[in-house]
Design a protein around this motif. Structure first.
Motif, PDB file in Angstrom:
ATOM      1  N   ALA A  85       0.629  -1.331  -0.260  1.00  0.00           N
ATOM      2  CA  ALA A  85       0.547  -0.350   0.230  1.00  0.00           C
ATOM      3  C   ALA A  85       0.793   0.965   0.275  1.00  0.00           C
ATOM      4  O   ALA A  85       0.727   1.997  -0.409  1.00  0.00           O
ATOM      5  CB  ALA A  85      -1.027   0.325   1.527  1.00  0.00           C
ATOM      6  N   ARG A  86       1.939   1.057   1.381  1.00  0.00           N
ATOM      7  CA  ARG A  86       2.834   2.528   0.938  1.00  0.00           C
ATOM      8  C   ARG A  86       3.234   2.849  -0.130  1.00  0.00           C
ATOM      9  O   ARG A  86       3.661   3.759  -1.061  1.00  0.00           O
ATOM     10  CB  ARG A  86       3.532   2.552   2.554  1.00  0.00           C
ATOM     11  N   ILE A  98       0.902   5.427  -3.676  1.00  0.00           N
ATOM     12  CA  ILE A  98       1.087   6.843  -3.784  1.00  0.00           C
ATOM     13  C   ILE A  98       2.483   7.207  -4.617  1.00  0.00           C
ATOM     14  O   ILE A  98       2.220   8.132  -5.340  1.00  0.00           O
ATOM     15  CB  ILE A  98       0.442   6.904  -2.396  1.00  0.00           C
ATOM     16  N   LEU A 121       0.645  18.878   4.709  1.00  0.00           N
ATOM     17  CA  LEU A 121       2.306  18.007   4.566  1.00  0.00           C
ATOM     18  C   LEU A 121       2.519  16.177   4.219  1.00  0.00           C
ATOM     19  O   LEU A 121       3.383  15.856   4.306  1.00  0.00           O
ATOM     20  CB  LEU A 121       2.918  19.317   5.838  1.00  0.00           C
ATOM     21  N   LEU A 122       1.825  15.609   5.498  1.00  0.00           N
ATOM     22  CA  LEU A 122       1.404  14.350   5.575  1.00  0.00           C
ATOM     23  C   LEU A 122       1.385  14.103   4.103  1.00  0.00           C
ATOM     24  O   LEU A 122       2.218  13.072   3.540  1.00  0.00           O
ATOM     25  CB  LEU A 122       0.719  13.843   5.957  1.00  0.00           C
ATOM     26  N   GLN A 174       2.565  15.447   0.971  1.00  0.00           N
ATOM     27  CA  GLN A 174       3.622  15.011   0.531  1.00  0.00           C
ATOM     28  C   GLN A 174       4.678  14.180   0.641  1.00  0.00           C
ATOM     29  O   GLN A 174       5.569  13.991   0.298  1.00  0.00           O
ATOM     30  CB  GLN A 174       4.251  17.208   0.535  1.00  0.00           C
ATOM     31  N   HIS A 175       4.493  13.105   2.172  1.00  0.00           N
ATOM     32  CA  HIS A 175       5.265  12.223   2.266  1.00  0.00           C
ATOM     33  C   HIS A 175       5.847  11.785   1.222  1.00  0.00           C
ATOM     34  O   HIS A 175       7.536  11.289   0.990  1.00  0.00           O
ATOM     35  CB  HIS A 175       5.109  11.704   3.359  1.00  0.00           C
ATOM     36  N   SER A 176       5.426  11.039  -0.216  1.00  0.00           N
ATOM     37  CA  SER A 176       5.778  10.556  -0.910  1.00  0.00           C
ATOM     38  C   SER A 176       6.507  10.895  -1.608  1.00  0.00           C
ATOM     39  O   SER A 176       7.233  10.066  -2.533  1.00  0.00           O
ATOM     40  CB  SER A 176       4.593   9.667  -1.418  1.00  0.00           C
ATOM     41  N   LEU A 187      13.127  14.150   4.163  1.00  0.00           N
ATOM     42  CA  LEU A 187      13.456  13.482   5.628  1.00  0.00           C
ATOM     43  C   LEU A 187      13.627  14.361   7.754  1.00  0.00           C
ATOM     44  O   LEU A 187      12.352  14.540   7.422  1.00  0.00           O
ATOM     45  CB  LEU A 187      13.280  11.573   5.704  1.00  0.00           C
ATOM     46  N   ARG A 193      -5.463  16.889   1.405  1.00  0.00           N
ATOM     47  CA  ARG A 193      -4.071  15.861   1.747  1.00  0.00           C
ATOM     48  C   ARG A 193      -4.017  15.313  -0.015  1.00  0.00           C
ATOM     49  O   ARG A 193      -2.566  14.661   0.358  1.00  0.00           O
ATOM     50  CB  ARG A 193      -4.661  14.877   2.298  1.00  0.00           C
ATOM     51  N   ARG A 250       9.695  16.246   9.121  1.00  0.00           N
ATOM     52  CA  ARG A 250       8.808  15.426   8.243  1.00  0.00           C
ATOM     53  C   ARG A 250       8.923  13.796   8.711  1.00  0.00           C
ATOM     54  O   ARG A 250       8.215  13.269   9.340  1.00  0.00           O
ATOM     55  CB  ARG A 250       8.791  15.142   6.422  1.00  0.00           C
ATOM     56  N   PHE A 251      10.246  13.332   9.325  1.00  0.00           N
ATOM     57  CA  PHE A 251      10.973  12.259  10.166  1.00  0.00           C
ATOM     58  C   PHE A 251       9.572  12.368  11.335  1.00  0.00           C
ATOM     59  O   PHE A 251       8.597  11.309  11.386  1.00  0.00           O
ATOM     60  CB  PHE A 251      11.812  12.076  10.547  1.00  0.00           C
ATOM     61  N   LEU A 263       6.491  14.510  11.546  1.00  0.00           N
ATOM     62  CA  LEU A 263       5.312  14.658  11.451  1.00  0.00           C
ATOM     63  C   LEU A 263       4.604  12.995  11.569  1.00  0.00           C
ATOM     64  O   LEU A 263       3.342  12.439  11.597  1.00  0.00           O
ATOM     65  CB  LEU A 263       5.563  15.705  10.266  1.00  0.00           C
ATOM     66  N   THR A 274       0.384   4.562   6.160  1.00  0.00           N
ATOM     67  CA  THR A 274       0.983   3.752   4.944  1.00  0.00           C
ATOM     68  C   THR A 274       0.773   4.375   3.937  1.00  0.00           C
ATOM     69  O   THR A 274       0.942   4.264   2.951  1.00  0.00           O
ATOM     70  CB  THR A 274       0.545   2.921   5.762  1.00  0.00           C
ATOM     71  N   MET A 332      -0.342   7.270   3.284  1.00  0.00           N
ATOM     72  CA  MET A 332       0.213   8.370   2.795  1.00  0.00           C
ATOM     73  C   MET A 332       2.287   8.178   2.420  1.00  0.00           C
ATOM     74  O   MET A 332       2.217   8.699   1.760  1.00  0.00           O
ATOM     75  CB  MET A 332       0.473   9.426   3.231  1.00  0.00           C
ATOM     76  N   GLY A 333       2.213   6.615   2.097  1.00  0.00           N
ATOM     77  CA  GLY A 333       3.625   6.525   1.500  1.00  0.00           C
ATOM     78  C   GLY A 333       4.513   6.543   2.764  1.00  0.00           C
ATOM     79  O   GLY A 333       5.625   6.539   2.506  1.00  0.00           O
TER      80      GLY A 333
END
Lengths: 263, 291
Positions: A75-76, A79, A103-104, A106-108, A116, A164, B143-144, B146, B159, B161-162
């Motif tokens: 799943a991760r 995205i 902002l979360l 944008q994590h991918s 990070l 989001r 971001r870590f 977050l 998960t 969200m990546g």
């Protein structure tokens, strides 16, 4: 339409215990189009979404995005190949603020360890935050970005969840009942927003019960009933389709052809 | 500074580092009830290296952090197969196992403990506490951090969200192990003596309470929790032998009044922003599906 399909679902099966929730379902979502996935309660729509986004694994079949198989990806990682989703019941992080939730999304897109471990909370003018603020204003969300999401009105939170999902810059956006629980004014605003958000070629797939919303937004509709595909064609033809009428009228009268909600 | 005051500051510094060790995993939603085990690993590693004659004396500190960090890394894999209360029990069992091993191993002095030759002054403890505080504040601002808070709230959505949830959890167990090891190593060098009985389950429970009562939402929480737990029992000394009864009542009261901890995000936000910048939030009546 398969030649120009962004997402292809081919002969997918899924059972929970002995219950076949999705049976041999195949359909495709046209590139740059807006497709609706509808069906009575328990038809397997959300299960289909969970299979596409990898939240649950399927028993057999194939799911491809731009001709590449994605069904083996966890799943991760989906995205990262351009697939982003929202949830039926709002699933924002209650302890995060509005902008942190965005902002979360944008994590991918994080490039490496350097990004990070780059502080995002201290520099309010950081590009990431600027993008979040721009997307929020485009979506018409006018709230204090540093407020916790937990106390915000339902319609606003629903909108924030779509923002989001957009933050990952997806190729395919899948929304699970984005209009559920919204008042008519909010539903109309959401429809306008989704049209503008998909204007640059973003492909959209929505699960929705609100048929007026579907007719206004989606050109193509796929109908599931008891885990089987019963209709795959233009939205305009849904109301006149015999199988669809039977599925809905058998379950709940005066829905298909009537105004408003079908279930 | 009087001997009494410097003793309190020393314990406060060690408790603070220790609390941050537990906080960093709690921020991602994992409760560690075996923290004393990690502290013991760090303390005994530092004591052993010191007895081996390492020079300079402080070189044992990073080495002890590496050993306890590696312990956290390795423990993460079996422990992360469990969830919720079972994870709490698994970490608790780890603490008991470490304590048992140390008591049974003559190399580590068994129940007699170990003398630590190299002494580190109070300034080293303060430096360690400042380091741990800055490190955790920094991590929580990235971001870590977050992603950790996102995992705490909803690991499935994180998960989708990546976020690599498993990698994050392993990382915080490693960082937490290293910080607990730092607190243990500083303890060993400052008090010049370690014994397995000190690193018991009560210590693990107390440090978890520092964090839970201080608050797991922001890095200010462990700071408040450590101050509260270290200083309040001291100020209650005037109450004589009743002080732990009063202290216990204070904890219960705190849990009733502020179940999410002394320091919450809302509280921090209130201090950070001017009241004028706070927009009123509309209250909608009768809206459906409110979670």
């Amino acid at each position: 339409m398969s030649a120009d399909a962004m997402l292809k679902v081919e002969a997918v099966n899924k059972s929970f215990g002995g219950v076949k929730v999705v049976q041999d379902v195949s359909f495709s979502v046209a590139r740059g189009g807006r497709t609706a996935l509808i069906g009575p309660n328990g038809a397997g729509k959300t299960t289909m979404f969970n299979l596409i986004s990898g939240v649950i694994g399927m028993d057999s079949g194939a799911i491809t995005l731009d001709e590449a198989r994605i069904d083996h990806l966890p799943a991760r990682k989906r995205i990262g190949v351009g697939l982003s989703r929202s949830f039926q019941n709002i699933r924002l992080m209650p302890h995060l603020s509005v902008v942190e939730n965005i902002l979360l999304g944008q994590h991918s897109r994080i490039g490496g360890l350097g990004e990070l471990f780059a502080p995002i909370g201290w520099i309010s003018s950081a590009p990431a935050r600027a993008e979040a603020m721009r997307r929020l204003s485009e979506a018409g969300v006018d709230v204090d970005p540093d407020a916790p999401v937990a106390g915000l009105p339902y319609g606003t939170r629903k909108r924030i969840e779509v923002v989001r999902a957009l933050m990952s810059q997806p190729r395919l956006l899948i929304l699970d009942e984005p209009a559920a629980g919204l008042n008519p004014r909010e539903t109309a605003d959401l429809s306008t927003f989704l049209k503008s958000a998909t204007a640059d070629g973003l492909t959209l797939l929505v699960v929705e019960h609100d048929m007026a919303f579907v007719h206004g937004l989606c050109d193509h509709t796929v109908v599931l009933n008891f885990g089987r595909l019963i209709y795959d064609g233009p939205t305009a033809g849904v109301r006149d389709d015999a199988a669809v009428r039977e599925a809905y009228l058998g379950a709940r009268a005066a829905t298909v052809g009537g105004a408003g909600r079908a279930a | 500074m009087s001997g009494y005051a410097s003793g309190i500051v020393a314990i406060l510094c060690i408790n603070l580092i220790f609390a941050y060790a537990v906080f960093i995993t709690a921020a991602a939603g994992q409760l560690n009830l075996g923290a004393a085990g990690f502290q013991a690993v760090g303390a005994y590693a530092a004591a052993s290296f010191s007895n081996l004659g390492w020079t300079p004396g402080w070189a044992t500190i990073p080495a002890a952090m590496a050993v306890s960090g590696l312990t956290g890394f390795l423990l993460a894999f079996p422990v992360l197969r469990t969830k919720g209360v079972y994870m709490v029990l698994a970490t608790f069992a780890f603490g008991e196992v470490v304590s048992g091993i140390l008591l049974q191993t003559s190399l580590f002095g068994g129940a007699m403990g170990m003398v630590v030759p190299d002494y580190l002054p109070l300034s080293s403890l303060v430096a360690g506490a400042v380091f741990a505080t800055l490190l955790v504040f920094f991590l929580m601002a990235t971001r870590f951090g977050l992603a950790l808070r996102a995992i705490h709230d909803d690991d499935l959505v994180a998960t989708v969200m990546g976020v690599n949830v498993r990698a994050m959890q392993v990382a915080v167990f490693t960082i937490g192990g290293a910080l607990a090891g730092l607190s243990g190593a500083l303890y060993a060098h400052h008090f010049s003596f370690v014994e397995a009985q000190y690193f018991n389950s009560t210590l693990s429970i107390f440090v978890l309470l520092f964090v839970l009562i201080g608050g797991t939402q922001t890095a200010w929480g462990p700071l408040a929790g450590s101050l509260f737990f270290t200083l309040v029992p001291e100020t209650l000394r005037i109450g004589g032998s009743w002080r732990f009864v009063i202290f216990g009542a204070a904890i219960v009261l705190m849990m009733v009044v502020r179940p999410e901890g002394m320091i919450t995000r809302t509280l921090v936000a209130r201090f950070r922003r001017r009241p004028a910048a706070v927009k009123p939030v509309a209250i909608t009546v009768g809206e459906p599906h409110v979670r």
